[in-house]
Design an enzyme around this catalytic site. Structure first.
Site, PDB file in Angstrom:
ATOM      1  N   LYS A 136       0.842  -1.191   0.000  1.00 61.33           N
ATOM      2  CA  LYS A 136       0.000   0.000   0.000  1.00 61.33           C
ATOM      3  C   LYS A 136       0.880   1.245   0.000  1.00 61.33           C
ATOM      4  O   LYS A 136       2.056   1.194   0.339  1.00 61.33           O
ATOM      5  CB  LYS A 136      -0.941   0.009   1.207  1.00 61.33           C
ATOM      6  CG  LYS A 136      -0.261   0.101   2.566  1.00 61.33           C
ATOM      7  CD  LYS A 136      -1.304   0.097   3.669  1.00 61.33           C
ATOM      8  CE  LYS A 136      -0.686   0.075   5.060  1.00 61.33           C
ATOM      9  NZ  LYS A 136       0.052   1.293   5.422  1.00 61.33           N
ATOM     10  N   ALA A 168      -2.768   4.943  13.343  1.00 62.18           N
ATOM     11  CA  ALA A 168      -2.749   5.317  11.927  1.00 62.18           C
ATOM     12  C   ALA A 168      -3.190   4.165  11.032  1.00 62.18           C
ATOM     13  O   ALA A 168      -4.374   4.037  10.722  1.00 62.18           O
ATOM     14  CB  ALA A 168      -1.360   5.816  11.542  1.00 62.18           C
ATOM     15  N   CYS A 169      -2.272   3.314  10.606  1.00 63.50           N
ATOM     16  CA  CYS A 169      -2.588   2.338   9.567  1.00 63.50           C
ATOM     17  C   CYS A 169      -3.580   1.272  10.013  1.00 63.50           C
ATOM     18  O   CYS A 169      -4.424   0.847   9.232  1.00 63.50           O
ATOM     19  CB  CYS A 169      -1.296   1.703   9.050  1.00 63.50           C
ATOM     20  SG  CYS A 169      -0.192   2.908   8.271  1.00 63.50           S
ATOM     21  N   VAL A 170      -3.489   0.834  11.256  1.00 63.55           N
ATOM     22  CA  VAL A 170      -4.466  -0.132  11.760  1.00 63.55           C
ATOM     23  C   VAL A 170      -5.831   0.530  11.893  1.00 63.55           C
ATOM     24  O   VAL A 170      -6.853  -0.020  11.465  1.00 63.55           O
ATOM     25  CB  VAL A 170      -4.010  -0.725  13.105  1.00 63.55           C
ATOM     26  CG1 VAL A 170      -5.131  -1.532  13.749  1.00 63.55           C
ATOM     27  CG2 VAL A 170      -2.787  -1.611  12.904  1.00 63.55           C
ATOM     28  N   THR A 173      -7.412   1.203   8.494  1.00 59.89           N
ATOM     29  CA  THR A 173      -7.810  -0.056   7.869  1.00 59.89           C
ATOM     30  C   THR A 173      -9.128  -0.551   8.458  1.00 59.89           C
ATOM     31  O   THR A 173     -10.027  -1.011   7.726  1.00 59.89           O
ATOM     32  CB  THR A 173      -6.711  -1.112   8.043  1.00 59.89           C
ATOM     33  OG1 THR A 173      -5.547  -0.700   7.316  1.00 59.89           O
ATOM     34  CG2 THR A 173      -7.157  -2.477   7.543  1.00 59.89           C
TER      35      THR A 173
END
Length: 228
Positions: A136, A168-170, A173
């Site tokens: 990603k 952030a990314c977790v 998502t």
């Protein structure tokens, strides 16, 4: 996390829980019939020492928990997606970089695609044949990727999300996973961050609004109870 911060957060969570429940938050999305495991950014730049992205509690908590989830998925035929992040053009002065404007906030230039070791999945939880490795470019594993289509084609209705970072990314998502129509489960012990209190606060807030936060024990039991 020091005792003072832990005490402060516990008090804040107790007060927020009362408010949330009065207003109808903290409902449950529940487990579905067809799960997949999505491991977010558990690559060397995040899991090994010495990188600006390195996170806490990788060795003692996150990796052992993910190993248990992987074993349950592999035993029962559930899809596994390993997500990582890297960039082809890391020159911040190049207007055509695949970093977009994100480099203005964080040091994404330290995960160059040319150095595969940086973005390779940690060898302790390495992909096996048949498991997806998805690259990603943004925080969310769904943004600009084929993840949603892949999961729908596989008949998946539930995603168990692990990885870094909680803030952030977790988090993004999980938010996008719910928006895409999947039942979202955050695996508590398998999510990390760099900043004290970030995991605790984000998981509390995520559980109120975007996903069910469940223990690794319960998630393993669930994975063992359904067949792929």
């Amino acid at each position: 996390m020091n005792a003072g911060l832990n005490e402060m957060l516990a008090k804040a969570f107790a007060e927020a829980t009362e408010l949330y429940q009065q207003r109808g938050f903290q409902r449950r999305v529940g487990f579905g019939r067809k799960p997949a495991l999505v491991n977010v950014d558990l690559a060397n730049a995040w899991t090994r020492p010495g990188n600006p992205f390195t996170c806490e509690h990788i060795d003692d908590r996150i990796i052992p928990g993910v190993q248990r989830l992987l074993a349950a998925c592999r035993e029962n035929g559930h899809p596994v997606i390993h997500v990582t992040t890297c960039y082809q053009v890391t020159d911040r002065n190049n207007p055509y970089t695949d970093m977009g404007l994100w480099h203005n906030k964080i040091p994404v230039d330290v995960v160059a695609q040319s150095d595969e070791n940086l973005w390779a999945i940690d060898s302790r939880i390495a992909p096996i044949e048949g498991e997806q490795v998805l690259i990603k470019k943004r925080a969310s594993s769904f943004h600009g990727t084929y993840l949603a289509g892949y999961l729908r084609a596989a008949g998946v209705d539930t995603i168990l999300v692990t990885g870094v970072t909680a803030s952030a990314c977790v988090r993004t998502t999980l938010c996008d996973g719910l928006a895409e129509g999947f039942r979202t489960i955050a695996v508590r012990e398998c999510i990390g961050d760099r900043v004290p209190g970030a995991v605790e606060w984000n998981l509390f807030d995520i559980d109120a609004k975007f996903a069910d936060v469940e223990s690794v024990d319960r998630c393993v039991d669930y994975l063992q109870s359904v067949k792929g």
